[in-house]
Design a protein around this motif. Structure first.
Motif, short mmCIF file in Angstrom:
data_model
loop_
_atom_site.label_atom_id
_atom_site.label_comp_id
_atom_site.label_asym_id
_atom_site.label_seq_id
_atom_site.Cartn_x
_atom_site.Cartn_y
_atom_site.Cartn_z
N MET A 137 -7.36 -47.81 12.05
CA MET A 137 -8.77 -48.14 12.30
C MET A 137 -9.56 -46.88 12.69
O MET A 137 -9.18 -46.20 13.65
CB MET A 137 -8.73 -49.17 13.43
N VAL A 138 -10.63 -46.58 11.96
CA VAL A 138 -11.41 -45.39 12.29
C VAL A 138 -12.36 -45.69 13.45
O VAL A 138 -12.64 -46.84 13.74
CB VAL A 138 -12.22 -44.89 11.06
N LYS A 139 -12.84 -44.61 14.11
CA LYS A 139 -13.81 -44.83 15.20
C LYS A 139 -15.22 -44.64 14.64
O LYS A 139 -15.43 -43.82 13.74
CB LYS A 139 -13.58 -43.81 16.31
N LEU A 140 -16.14 -45.38 15.22
CA LEU A 140 -17.52 -45.32 14.76
C LEU A 140 -18.43 -45.02 15.94
O LEU A 140 -18.38 -45.72 16.95
CB LEU A 140 -17.85 -46.69 14.16
N GLU A 141 -19.24 -43.97 15.83
CA GLU A 141 -20.21 -43.62 16.88
C GLU A 141 -21.58 -43.69 16.23
O GLU A 141 -21.82 -43.05 15.20
CB GLU A 141 -19.98 -42.19 17.39
N ARG A 142 -22.50 -44.47 16.84
CA ARG A 142 -23.82 -44.68 16.22
C ARG A 142 -24.93 -44.26 17.17
O ARG A 142 -24.83 -44.48 18.37
CB ARG A 142 -23.97 -46.16 15.87
N PHE A 143 -26.01 -43.71 16.61
CA PHE A 143 -27.09 -43.17 17.43
C PHE A 143 -28.45 -43.50 16.83
O PHE A 143 -28.62 -43.43 15.61
CB PHE A 143 -26.96 -41.64 17.54
N SER A 144 -29.40 -43.83 17.73
CA SER A 144 -30.75 -44.05 17.21
C SER A 144 -31.57 -42.77 17.33
O SER A 144 -32.57 -42.61 16.65
CB SER A 144 -31.43 -45.21 17.94
N GLU A 145 -31.15 -41.85 18.21
CA GLU A 145 -31.89 -40.60 18.39
C GLU A 145 -31.11 -39.44 17.78
O GLU A 145 -29.94 -39.24 18.11
CB GLU A 145 -32.03 -40.29 19.89
N GLU A 146 -31.80 -38.65 16.99
CA GLU A 146 -31.18 -37.47 16.37
C GLU A 146 -30.61 -36.52 17.43
O GLU A 146 -29.52 -35.97 17.30
CB GLU A 146 -32.26 -36.76 15.52
N LYS A 147 -31.38 -36.36 18.53
CA LYS A 147 -30.95 -35.43 19.57
C LYS A 147 -29.63 -35.87 20.20
O LYS A 147 -28.73 -35.05 20.45
CB LYS A 147 -32.04 -35.35 20.64
N ALA A 148 -29.53 -37.17 20.46
CA ALA A 148 -28.29 -37.70 21.06
C ALA A 148 -27.13 -37.56 20.07
O ALA A 148 -26.00 -37.23 20.45
CB ALA A 148 -28.48 -39.16 21.45
N LEU A 149 -27.42 -37.79 18.81
CA LEU A 149 -26.37 -37.68 17.78
C LEU A 149 -25.78 -36.27 17.75
O LEU A 149 -24.57 -36.10 17.86
CB LEU A 149 -26.95 -38.05 16.41
N VAL A 150 -26.65 -35.26 17.66
CA VAL A 150 -26.10 -33.90 17.54
C VAL A 150 -25.47 -33.45 18.86
O VAL A 150 -24.48 -32.71 18.85
CB VAL A 150 -27.12 -32.86 17.00
N HIS A 151 -25.99 -33.94 19.98
CA HIS A 151 -25.38 -33.57 21.27
C HIS A 151 -23.97 -34.16 21.38
O HIS A 151 -23.02 -33.46 21.76
CB HIS A 151 -26.27 -34.06 22.43
N GLU A 152 -23.84 -35.43 21.05
CA GLU A 152 -22.51 -36.06 21.13
C GLU A 152 -21.54 -35.46 20.11
O GLU A 152 -20.35 -35.33 20.38
CB GLU A 152 -22.61 -37.58 20.95
N PHE A 153 -22.07 -35.10 18.96
CA PHE A 153 -21.25 -34.44 17.93
C PHE A 153 -20.77 -33.09 18.49
O PHE A 153 -19.58 -32.76 18.39
CB PHE A 153 -22.11 -34.25 16.68
#
Ligand SMILES: O=C(O)[C@H](O)[C@@H](O)[C@H](O)[C@H](O)COP(=O)(O)O
Length: 255
Positions: free
Chosen positions: A1-17
């Motif tokens: 099972m793969v993990k899925l991380e979802r973001f509504s804000e671009e800033k949060a997405l790149v920070h968590e990445f």
């Protein structure tokens, strides 16, 4: 099972990445000054995300041990580095050049493994040699491979369709010359799934509404004719997908 991380804000997405990449760096280096972090990156939108998540993020940048990084390209277009289609050329412009003076100081950079530019334009024999030489540089396994997913489900330069089976089905060689890419330029090199299969961690980064339908095919339908689905099948729990809300619009929230 793969993990899925979802973001509504671009800033949060790149920070968590960026945070995810930092965690993988830290577990590879384990505070050992002689260790190296072997990472492979993709082209396209990945470069800007790496800039935002690693170089331009004030919480993350100071923790990146660039001199211990060994960076490779999951695929590369067979064009000179100054050509805007060159993945290395774009990475240098968007990530490497700014990082040297980030924070008003002189930063040492990573070691970056490029294709042998002097062989470009040499035809079939030279193109095969570029792939073979690049394969000989790869580590036994990567600590982290960062992938994108095209609107058609391709990843690296592994495209769906029978005419690309020679790339997708290869499990013995690590890097191949792709001579018929459906997106220009037609000549590239690409990792095979053998390299992705051996990675300790794999992450996909997918953004934008143009990816909505393919994300449904990949993550819900799981159409195994798509190279990105094959990565999920082969690498399984070591795969994390980072999606923005527009790319993940057709994926139920409880997924
Ligand atoms: O060099 C390349 O073409 C890539 O490595 C390729 O596999 C890319 O990751 C996807 O096409 C997604 O690209 P985007 O994230 O820009 O859509």
């Amino acid at each position: 099972m793969v993990k899925l991380e979802r973001f509504s804000e671009e800033k949060a997405l790149v920070h968590e990445f960026g945070k995810y990449i930092l965690e993988k760096q830290d577990s590879a280096l384990a505070d050992n000054a002689d260790a190296v972090f072997n990472i492979a990156i993709s082209g396209g939108s990945m470069n800007q995300a790496l800039y935002e998540g690693l170089v331009n993020d004030k919480d993350i940048f100071p923790h990146i041990k660039w001199p211990q990084w060994r960076i490779f390209f999951c695929d590369e277009r067979l064009v000179p580095f100054e050509d805007p289609q060159s993945n290395y050329g774009q990475f240098k412009k968007i990530v490497l050049d700014p990082l040297v003076h980030q924070g008003d100081q002189l930063n040492l950079g990573p070691t970056v493994y490029t294709i042998n530019e002097s062989l470009i334009g040499g035809g079939e024999t030279a193109n095969k040699k570029i792939a073979e030489e690049y394969a000989s540089l790869l580590p036994a396994s990567f600590d982290l491979i960062l992938l994108g997913c095209g609107d058609d489900g391709h990843t690296c330069s592994l495209f769906p369709g029978v005419e690309y089976n020679y790339l997708v089905e290869e499990m013995a060689r690590k890097v191949l010359w792709c001579y018929n890419s459906p997106k220009p330029p037609k000549d590239r090199i690409t990792f095979t799934l053998a390299v992705v299969a051996d990675a300790k961690n794999v992450a996909f980064l997918v953004k934008g509404p143009s990816k909505k339908a393919i994300m449904h095919d990949v993550l819900i339908v799981k159409n195994s004719e798509l190279p990105s689905v094959l990565v999920n099948e082969i690498v399984g729990a070591k795969v994390t997908w980072f999606l923005d809300d527009t790319a993940g619009a057709l994926i139920p929230q409880n997924c």
